[in-house]
Design a protein around this motif. Structure first.
Motif, short mmCIF file in Angstrom:
data_model
loop_
_atom_site.label_atom_id
_atom_site.label_comp_id
_atom_site.label_asym_id
_atom_site.label_seq_id
_atom_site.Cartn_x
_atom_site.Cartn_y
_atom_site.Cartn_z
N ALA A 1 -4.37 -3.03 -2.65
CA ALA A 1 -5.77 -3.30 -2.98
C ALA A 1 -6.69 -2.29 -2.31
N GLY A 2 -7.58 -1.69 -3.12
CA GLY A 2 -8.54 -0.73 -2.60
C GLY A 2 -8.00 0.65 -2.31
N ARG A 3 -6.73 0.90 -2.63
CA ARG A 3 -6.11 2.20 -2.34
C ARG A 3 -6.29 3.18 -3.50
N ASP A 4 -6.02 4.45 -3.20
CA ASP A 4 -6.02 5.51 -4.21
C ASP A 4 -4.58 5.86 -4.53
N LEU A 5 -4.20 5.74 -5.81
CA LEU A 5 -2.81 5.89 -6.24
C LEU A 5 -2.68 7.04 -7.23
N LEU A 6 -1.58 7.77 -7.11
CA LEU A 6 -1.21 8.81 -8.07
C LEU A 6 0.15 8.46 -8.67
N LEU A 7 0.20 8.30 -9.98
CA LEU A 7 1.44 8.02 -10.70
C LEU A 7 1.84 9.27 -11.45
N VAL A 8 2.98 9.86 -11.09
CA VAL A 8 3.43 11.12 -11.67
C VAL A 8 4.44 10.83 -12.77
N GLY A 9 4.09 11.18 -14.00
CA GLY A 9 4.94 10.92 -15.15
C GLY A 9 4.26 9.99 -16.13
#
Length: 283
Positions: free
Chosen positions: A122-130
């Protein structure tokens, strides 16, 4: 005595899969009687492999790369997760010949990140590769954790954009900033970077440049074994934590097992045993 119920994992490649060990242990711990096999399908032969499993009386299967989109298309009914993702990793073969599709990948990933790695999303910054079947299967469960923003990146931008478009309504409901970008010119920094590409299986190295993971953040490769090591090294070189996908594998398998058998197996115990068995060369 009746024959044990038959299950399998279908993929290409599939020889590396620890799923037979996991499900055998689940069955032993829960008193279920079943057999679980690996089934290598040709790149253009998923439907035939599934039909052959059904002809042998198979009760269900897990589906790994590159067949998750095809698995969703072969089903007669599908869970809401599959309908949104357009990809399935778990099929239930019913006695009347009907096939039901579900996707437990995202459940497994979130459980391993939140419970296993201890990272609240919650509240985080996420990078999904693919933007293939693996990424599609986990995007909705990640959004339901209500991160602050989630960027999907892919070499082919149109695929990332299509995946984001399918999930735009859910992202808005969860108040998550969701957007797509190609891997060229990618910038920013993230609390969590998830490698959902097949780069680790293919030995293709790390699919994104350095500088994207915040110090103390988590680099997570959905694959496991020696192939994931380059990505794990990439994460640690930036001062981050690194975690492979073995926990996700066990957690998603537990969800599939419960769907098939109506019994929830002890995932945390089996993950601990599997890591020990792999370290000893026994699994």
């Amino acid at each position: 005595m009746p024959c044990p119920d038959l299950y399998c994992v279908i993929g290409n490649p599939v020889a590396h899969s620890r799923s037979p060990w996991i499900h055998a242990r689940f069955a032993e711990l829960t008193g279920q009687v079943l057999t679980y096999e690996r089934l290598l399908a040709p790149q253009d032969g998923f439907a035939a492999a599934l039909a052959a499993l059904a002809a042998r009386g198979g009760r269900g299967c897990n589906v790994t790369v590159p067949f998750k989109h095809q698995a969703a298309q072969c089903a007669h009914s599908a869970s809401a997760r599959v309908q949104l993702a357009g990809a399935a990793n778990t099929l239930v073969l019913q006695p009347d010949g009907q096939i039901h599709a579900d996707n437990t990948d995202g459940l497994g990933l979130v459980a391993d990140i939140v419970q296993g790695a201890g990272l609240a999303l919650a509240g985080r910054d996420l990078l999904l590769v693919g933007a293939g079947g693996a990424a599609a299967g986990v995007l909705a469960p990640l959004l339901l954790q209500q991160p602050r923003r989630l960027l999907v990146t892919n070499r082919t931008l149109a695929r990332a954009q299509a995946l984001v478009a399918r999930h735009a309504e859910l992202a808005a409901l969860q108040k998550v900033e969701l957007f797509a970008m190609d891997t060229q010119g990618l910038d920013g920094d993230f609390d969590l970077v998830i490698n959902a590409t097949a780069s680790s299986l293919a030995g293709a190295g790390v699919p994104v440049p350095p500088g994207l993971l915040r110090a103390g953040g988590l680099g997570y490769d959905m694959m496991y074994g020696a192939g994931a090591q380059d990505f794990l090294d990439w994460a640690q070189a930036q001062g981050g934590q690194a975690r492979d996908g073995l926990g996700m594998l066990v957690q998603q398998a537990a969800a599939a097992f419960a769907l098939w058998r109506g019994v929830q197996p002890p995932a945390a115990q089996v993950l601990q045993e599997l890591r020990a068995a792999m370290a000893a060369g026994q699994a």
